[in-house]
Design an enzyme around this catalytic site. Structure first.
Site, PDB file in Angstrom:
ATOM      1  N   LYS A  15     -76.098 -38.675   9.429  1.00 17.67           N
ATOM      2  CA  LYS A  15     -76.351 -39.574   8.497  1.00 17.67           C
ATOM      3  C   LYS A  15     -74.996 -39.708   8.060  1.00 17.67           C
ATOM      4  O   LYS A  15     -74.834 -41.240   7.646  1.00 17.67           O
ATOM      5  CB  LYS A  15     -77.153 -38.558   7.936  1.00 17.67           C
ATOM      6  CG  LYS A  15     -78.219 -37.802   7.406  1.00 17.67           C
ATOM      7  CD  LYS A  15     -79.091 -37.456   6.332  1.00 17.67           C
ATOM      8  CE  LYS A  15     -78.090 -36.206   5.570  1.00 17.67           C
ATOM      9  NZ  LYS A  15     -78.055 -34.828   6.793  1.00 17.67           N
ATOM     10  N   ARG A  90     -82.202 -34.524  -1.678  1.00 11.29           N
ATOM     11  CA  ARG A  90     -83.050 -33.223  -1.127  1.00 11.29           C
ATOM     12  C   ARG A  90     -84.493 -32.800  -1.629  1.00 11.29           C
ATOM     13  O   ARG A  90     -84.359 -31.866  -1.059  1.00 11.29           O
ATOM     14  CB  ARG A  90     -81.829 -32.559  -0.462  1.00 11.29           C
ATOM     15  CG  ARG A  90     -80.838 -32.939   0.899  1.00 11.29           C
ATOM     16  CD  ARG A  90     -79.875 -31.479   0.288  1.00 11.29           C
ATOM     17  NE  ARG A  90     -79.145 -31.255   1.710  1.00 11.29           N
ATOM     18  CZ  ARG A  90     -78.341 -32.070   2.988  1.00 11.29           C
ATOM     19  NH1 ARG A  90     -77.482 -32.744   1.512  1.00 11.29           N
ATOM     20  NH2 ARG A  90     -77.767 -31.707   3.462  1.00 11.29           N
ATOM     21  N   ARG A 127     -68.770 -29.055  15.356  1.00 14.56           N
ATOM     22  CA  ARG A 127     -68.318 -30.500  14.432  1.00 14.56           C
ATOM     23  C   ARG A 127     -68.075 -28.721  13.597  1.00 14.56           C
ATOM     24  O   ARG A 127     -66.577 -29.149  12.762  1.00 14.56           O
ATOM     25  CB  ARG A 127     -69.942 -30.821  13.332  1.00 14.56           C
ATOM     26  CG  ARG A 127     -68.964 -31.352  11.692  1.00 14.56           C
ATOM     27  CD  ARG A 127     -69.507 -32.167  11.032  1.00 14.56           C
ATOM     28  NE  ARG A 127     -70.333 -30.914  10.774  1.00 14.56           N
ATOM     29  CZ  ARG A 127     -71.712 -31.747   9.465  1.00 14.56           C
ATOM     30  NH1 ARG A 127     -71.881 -32.782   9.892  1.00 14.56           N
ATOM     31  NH2 ARG A 127     -72.142 -30.634   9.202  1.00 14.56           N
ATOM     32  N   ARG A 133     -65.455 -26.632   8.039  1.00 17.93           N
ATOM     33  CA  ARG A 133     -66.514 -27.011   7.327  1.00 17.93           C
ATOM     34  C   ARG A 133     -66.707 -25.203   7.281  1.00 17.93           C
ATOM     35  O   ARG A 133     -67.484 -24.367   8.059  1.00 17.93           O
ATOM     36  CB  ARG A 133     -67.600 -27.518   7.720  1.00 17.93           C
ATOM     37  CG  ARG A 133     -67.561 -28.546   6.599  1.00 17.93           C
ATOM     38  CD  ARG A 133     -68.414 -29.434   6.691  1.00 17.93           C
ATOM     39  NE  ARG A 133     -69.205 -29.422   6.250  1.00 17.93           N
ATOM     40  CZ  ARG A 133     -71.090 -29.560   6.405  1.00 17.93           C
ATOM     41  NH1 ARG A 133     -70.590 -31.628   6.235  1.00 17.93           N
ATOM     42  NH2 ARG A 133     -71.523 -29.826   5.667  1.00 17.93           N
ATOM     43  N   ARG A 144     -79.484 -24.169   6.592  1.00 20.29           N
ATOM     44  CA  ARG A 144     -79.690 -25.503   6.682  1.00 20.29           C
ATOM     45  C   ARG A 144     -80.781 -25.862   6.737  1.00 20.29           C
ATOM     46  O   ARG A 144     -81.407 -26.294   6.347  1.00 20.29           O
ATOM     47  CB  ARG A 144     -78.344 -25.715   6.315  1.00 20.29           C
ATOM     48  CG  ARG A 144     -76.540 -25.514   6.012  1.00 20.29           C
ATOM     49  CD  ARG A 144     -75.441 -25.931   5.655  1.00 20.29           C
ATOM     50  NE  ARG A 144     -75.437 -26.894   6.306  1.00 20.29           N
ATOM     51  CZ  ARG A 144     -74.089 -27.387   7.436  1.00 20.29           C
ATOM     52  NH1 ARG A 144     -73.781 -26.520   7.381  1.00 20.29           N
ATOM     53  NH2 ARG A 144     -74.808 -28.557   7.344  1.00 20.29           N
TER      54      ARG A 144
HETATM   55  P1  ADP Z   1     -75.939 -31.626   5.854  1.00 16.67           P
HETATM   56  O1  ADP Z   1     -75.843 -33.490   5.991  1.00 16.67           O
HETATM   57  O2  ADP Z   1     -74.597 -31.691   7.653  1.00 16.67           O
HETATM   58  O3  ADP Z   1     -76.059 -30.726   5.601  1.00 16.67           O
HETATM   59  P2  ADP Z   1     -73.848 -32.341   3.442  1.00 16.67           P
HETATM   60  O4  ADP Z   1     -72.513 -32.394   3.411  1.00 16.67           O
HETATM   61  O5  ADP Z   1     -75.286 -33.372   2.967  1.00 16.67           O
HETATM   62  O6  ADP Z   1     -73.842 -31.871   5.193  1.00 16.67           O
HETATM   63  O7  ADP Z   1     -74.367 -30.951   2.521  1.00 16.67           O
HETATM   64  C1  ADP Z   1     -73.556 -30.296   2.662  1.00 16.67           C
HETATM   65  C2  ADP Z   1     -74.130 -28.484   1.611  1.00 16.67           C
HETATM   66  O8  ADP Z   1     -73.910 -29.609   0.497  1.00 16.67           O
HETATM   67  C3  ADP Z   1     -75.685 -28.086   1.554  1.00 16.67           C
HETATM   68  O9  ADP Z   1     -76.127 -27.708   2.996  1.00 16.67           O
HETATM   69  C4  ADP Z   1     -76.159 -28.225  -0.107  1.00 16.67           C
HETATM   70  O10 ADP Z   1     -75.911 -26.350   0.127  1.00 16.67           O
HETATM   71  C5  ADP Z   1     -74.901 -28.905  -1.117  1.00 16.67           C
HETATM   72  N1  ADP Z   1     -75.790 -30.054  -0.528  1.00 16.67           N
HETATM   73  C6  ADP Z   1     -75.450 -31.402  -0.593  1.00 16.67           C
HETATM   74  N2  ADP Z   1     -76.096 -32.522  -1.173  1.00 16.67           N
HETATM   75  C7  ADP Z   1     -76.806 -31.361  -1.947  1.00 16.67           C
HETATM   76  C8  ADP Z   1     -78.098 -31.735  -3.104  1.00 16.67           C
HETATM   77  N3  ADP Z   1     -79.246 -32.767  -3.050  1.00 16.67           N
HETATM   78  N4  ADP Z   1     -79.038 -31.031  -3.092  1.00 16.67           N
HETATM   79  C9  ADP Z   1     -78.699 -29.596  -3.455  1.00 16.67           C
HETATM   80  N5  ADP Z   1     -77.549 -29.943  -2.491  1.00 16.67           N
HETATM   81  C10 ADP Z   1     -76.576 -30.622  -1.920  1.00 16.67           C
END
Ligand code: ADP
Length: 188
Positions: A15, A90, A127, A133, A144
């Protein structure tokens, strides 16, 4: 063209990469909640300290905290002409909150990146090595993905019912997927 777009998909679906491509193509800024949280964590501020505890376990940061952060970001001038929202909403509660934030200028579309989960796990482990990370260890990745299925996957049906969902096959080369997305968005 003013576009108000959400990108959805499993962790590791690409994404973020594709959001950057869409952003370059249409000249629309990207807002990534993962990136926003990581910059708060790097700054060591209060929000960062709170968020880190959730992120490092692969859990979602609570809806109220996340929604406030996004509402603040969406109030800035640079998104007046549109945005690509990566990582929000989310949960169904966040989707409802987003509708409230956007008011009478609602979303134009929701791009759902479809992937095979097995392929995604391999991608994320690679990654992890490249980016270091803290939430990219195997156990956390599995959590996740579990959280994604439970809380985020239902959003696809939610947006499909509203006629907003654009499903894109996200398996394949980055350029190939990017052109599928751009084609789809040029027709909304
Ligand atoms: P990915 O899509 O690879 O899982 P992101 O960078 O989008 O990674 O998100 C990393 C982390 O940040 C998520 O696992 C969550 O803990 C937190 N996070 C991101 N966006 C949200 C959201 N909309 N609501 C709650 N937690 C979030």
């Amino acid at each position: 063209m003013s576009m108000r777009i959400v990108v959805l998909g499993a962790p590791g679906a690409g994404k973020g990469t594709q959001a950057a491509r869409i952003s370059d193509h249409f000249g629309t800024p990207t807002i990534s909640t993962g990136e926003l949280f990581r910059s708060h964590i790097a700054a060591g501020d209060e929000l960062g300290q709170l968020a880190a505890g959730y992120i490092d376990q692969g859990n979602l940061v609570p809806d109220d905290v996340t929604t406030l952060m996004v509402a603040d970001r969406l109030s800035l001038d640079d998104v007046a002409g549109g945005f690509i929202l990566d990582g929000f909403p989310r949960t169904l509660a966040q989707a409802a909150a987003l509708d409230r934030i956007l008011g009478d200028r609602p979303l134009d579309g929701v791009v759902d990146f479809e992937v095979q989960i097995d392929a995604v796990i391999g991608r994320m482990l690679r990654r992890a090595v490249e980016q270091g990370r803290s939430d990219d260890t195997e156990d956390v990745i599995r959590n996740r993905i579990r959280v994604y299925h439970e809380k985020t996957a239902p959003l696809a049906a939610h947006y499909r019912e509203r006629g907003l969902l654009i499903s894109v096959d996200a398996m394949g080369e980055i350029d190939e997927v990017a052109s599928r997305v751009v084609d789809a968005l040029e027709h909304i």
